[in-house]
Design a protein around this motif. Sequence first.
Motif, mmCIF file in Angstrom:
data_model
loop_
_atom_site.group_PDB
_atom_site.id
_atom_site.type_symbol
_atom_site.label_atom_id
_atom_site.label_comp_id
_atom_site.label_asym_id
_atom_site.label_seq_id
_atom_site.Cartn_x
_atom_site.Cartn_y
_atom_site.Cartn_z
ATOM 1 N N HIS A 138 -0.351 -0.164 -7.322
ATOM 2 C CA HIS A 138 -1.460 0.715 -6.991
ATOM 3 C C HIS A 138 -2.466 0.046 -6.059
ATOM 4 C CE1 HIS A 138 -0.429 2.877 -11.003
ATOM 5 N NE2 HIS A 138 0.314 3.293 -9.997
ATOM 6 N N SER A 139 -2.266 -1.214 -5.753
ATOM 7 C CA SER A 139 -3.076 -1.914 -4.753
ATOM 8 C C SER A 139 -2.298 -2.209 -3.472
ATOM 9 C CB SER A 139 -3.603 -3.243 -5.315
ATOM 10 O OG SER A 139 -4.718 -3.055 -6.158
ATOM 11 N N VAL A 140 -0.989 -1.959 -3.454
ATOM 12 C CA VAL A 140 -0.187 -2.325 -2.286
ATOM 13 C C VAL A 140 -0.554 -1.444 -1.093
ATOM 14 C CG1 VAL A 140 2.143 -2.317 -1.301
ATOM 15 C CG2 VAL A 140 1.754 -3.271 -3.579
ATOM 16 N N TRP A 141 -0.831 -2.090 0.021
ATOM 17 C CA TRP A 141 -1.088 -1.411 1.301
ATOM 18 C C TRP A 141 0.200 -1.485 2.119
ATOM 19 C CZ3 TRP A 141 -3.491 -3.853 6.136
ATOM 20 C CH2 TRP A 141 -3.825 -2.871 7.076
ATOM 21 N N PRO A 142 0.927 -0.376 2.241
ATOM 22 C CA PRO A 142 2.246 -0.431 2.896
ATOM 23 C C PRO A 142 2.199 -0.874 4.352
ATOM 24 C CG PRO A 142 2.012 1.596 1.621
ATOM 25 C CD PRO A 142 0.662 0.955 1.679
ATOM 26 N N GLU A 180 8.402 1.538 7.968
ATOM 27 C CA GLU A 180 7.807 2.819 8.336
ATOM 28 C C GLU A 180 7.130 3.499 7.151
ATOM 29 O OE1 GLU A 180 11.049 2.063 8.910
ATOM 30 O OE2 GLU A 180 10.760 1.430 11.001
ATOM 31 N N ALA A 181 7.115 2.869 5.985
ATOM 32 C CA ALA A 181 6.596 3.509 4.775
ATOM 33 C C ALA A 181 5.092 3.725 4.884
ATOM 34 C CB ALA A 181 6.910 2.668 3.546
ATOM 35 N N VAL A 182 4.639 4.859 4.360
ATOM 36 C CA VAL A 182 3.208 5.114 4.258
ATOM 37 C C VAL A 182 2.770 5.223 2.801
ATOM 38 C CG1 VAL A 182 2.983 6.190 6.515
ATOM 39 C CG2 VAL A 182 3.567 7.601 4.537
ATOM 40 N N LYS A 188 9.708 1.294 -3.235
ATOM 41 C CA LYS A 188 10.111 0.793 -4.554
ATOM 42 C C LYS A 188 11.629 0.724 -4.676
ATOM 43 C CE LYS A 188 7.827 1.951 -8.265
ATOM 44 N NZ LYS A 188 7.088 2.702 -9.312
ATOM 45 N N PHE A 189 12.118 -0.431 -5.081
ATOM 46 C CA PHE A 189 13.548 -0.656 -5.269
ATOM 47 C C PHE A 189 14.022 0.245 -6.410
ATOM 48 C CE2 PHE A 189 16.921 -3.894 -4.434
ATOM 49 C CZ PHE A 189 17.866 -3.407 -5.307
ATOM 50 N N PRO A 190 14.945 1.172 -6.139
ATOM 51 C CA PRO A 190 15.333 2.130 -7.188
ATOM 52 C C PRO A 190 15.915 1.434 -8.415
ATOM 53 C CG PRO A 190 16.113 2.847 -5.038
ATOM 54 C CD PRO A 190 15.621 1.446 -4.862
ATOM 55 N N PRO A 445 8.363 3.319 16.289
ATOM 56 C CA PRO A 445 7.063 2.918 16.841
ATOM 57 C C PRO A 445 6.633 1.562 16.292
ATOM 58 C CG PRO A 445 6.734 4.388 14.997
ATOM 59 C CD PRO A 445 8.231 4.270 15.180
ATOM 60 N N PRO A 446 5.753 0.874 16.994
ATOM 61 C CA PRO A 446 5.221 -0.377 16.441
ATOM 62 C C PRO A 446 4.220 -0.080 15.339
ATOM 63 C CG PRO A 446 4.140 0.145 18.511
ATOM 64 C CD PRO A 446 5.216 1.174 18.327
ATOM 65 N N SER A 447 3.840 -1.106 14.600
ATOM 66 C CA SER A 447 2.849 -0.952 13.544
ATOM 67 C C SER A 447 1.533 -0.443 14.119
ATOM 68 C CB SER A 447 2.622 -2.304 12.862
ATOM 69 O OG SER A 447 1.421 -2.287 12.109
ATOM 70 N N ASP A 448 0.861 0.440 13.367
ATOM 71 C CA ASP A 448 -0.450 0.923 13.781
ATOM 72 C C ASP A 448 -1.413 -0.218 14.031
ATOM 73 O OD1 ASP A 448 0.471 3.475 13.513
ATOM 74 O OD2 ASP A 448 -0.504 3.868 11.592
ATOM 75 N N PHE A 449 -1.243 -1.322 13.300
ATOM 76 C CA PHE A 449 -2.193 -2.420 13.383
ATOM 77 C C PHE A 449 -1.761 -3.480 14.391
ATOM 78 C CE2 PHE A 449 -3.155 -0.212 9.557
ATOM 79 C CZ PHE A 449 -4.532 -0.224 9.535
#
Length: 460
Positions: A138-142, A180-182, A188-190, A445-449
């Motif tokens: 719940h703190s992970v920033w993808p 590409e995850a948002v 999450k590894f199934p 696309p490249p990373s937004d950052f």
Amino acid sequence: MRLRAHPFIALAAGLGLAACATTPASDTQTQTATPFASTYRPAPSVPTLIRGATVFDGEGGEFANADVLMQDGRISAVGANLAAPEGAAIIDGAGRFVTPGIIDAHSHLGVYPSPSINATSDGNEMTQPNTAEVWAEHSVWPQDPGFLRAVAGGITTLHILPGSGNLFGGRGVTLRPVLEAVTVQEMKFPGAPQSLKMACGENPARVYGGRNTSPATGMGNVAVYRQAWANAQRYARRLERAENGEGDPPDRDLELETMAGVLNGDIRLQWHCYRADEMANAIEISHEFGFEIAAFHHAVESYKIADLLREEGICSAMWADWWGFKIEAYDGIRENIPFVHEAGACAIVHSDSEVGIQRLNQEAAKAMADGNRAGLDITRAEAWTWLSRNPARALGIEEETGTLTPGRRADVVVWSGDPLSSYAVAERVYMDGALIYERGADRDPPSDFELGQTYTERAQ
């Protein structure tokens, strides 16, 4: 790892104590019954045959001039002169090495992302000694740029843990570095079990001792552990009685729910611990309350109790040569990893660093070289088990990844040369058989950052 039965735990699956993402028959289906369930979908792939490479199979075997075939997202075969299916991509492996993807069993990417600023430093809920109720995911920033850096170093799976300021830090989560995850659910590894992160030693004692609250000492640490596990046992007993029709269940308690999941064996325990004596105390606590320890992390003195760790079936996730930055890390030796390996215990190379995760292959190489200088005969293929098979075991995903065994997920890295050389780089990284990284290729696309940096470089 041997499992120790506990007489008080018989929890119903429907109570959701594990809170791990239950896997459907196919990764392309999405489950909604479990809160925060995995929505990971493998990227599209084509059959791929890598020909004529030197192959480390992740089990300790090395094969010269071998082929690796990936089909339908899985390892299909490893051998000589394999036939390519119709329409397969053919990769020339001459002069190259092929390995299972690297698994980092101890990472804080996403919860301590780059750049490191207060606004995004979300890894430690240091509000009380026991925060077993919080979940690192719940703190992970993808969008942490560190995920791309990790993939470029051959990482295909990583376990994100809370920090070590508390005795009970909260739940950890195993992720796929989906660039590409948002949402974190997409990563999450199934089916991977969640973990509970615990910490012993100086960190929690320093954090809470300075506030004039318990724990302030090693004995305070142990007392708080034991009381918390005793409380969790009572909670689990009430759940059991309610399930048998003997009264109402207790009010839901997220802290005790996590701990009951450990007692039940659904949640794996990952314990930050440096000193041999404190690891031995932790093992005694596990015996008293009937739970399993999956791995000790950092564990700079594991070499002192390697036989005990082998007997208990506990892994050690270790650095190659970090030591001396605090007193509990002062008795570290460079031969720690190879000595644990030589004793027949489960040795793992981990990062605990957004920089170290980019070169875990070199960390394994250092440990192997130190062991060999000490007179141990450790092959480079054996050393690779510290990066793939063994961390998969500690995370409870060894039936899915970590080796090139046919039927496992096709998590594969093609290296430019011997991956235990500092000159080798990951040229191609496959995850579930899909090419997710190719060195030198543009990201689209490249990373937004990284937009400004990326497009400035292209413009030049």
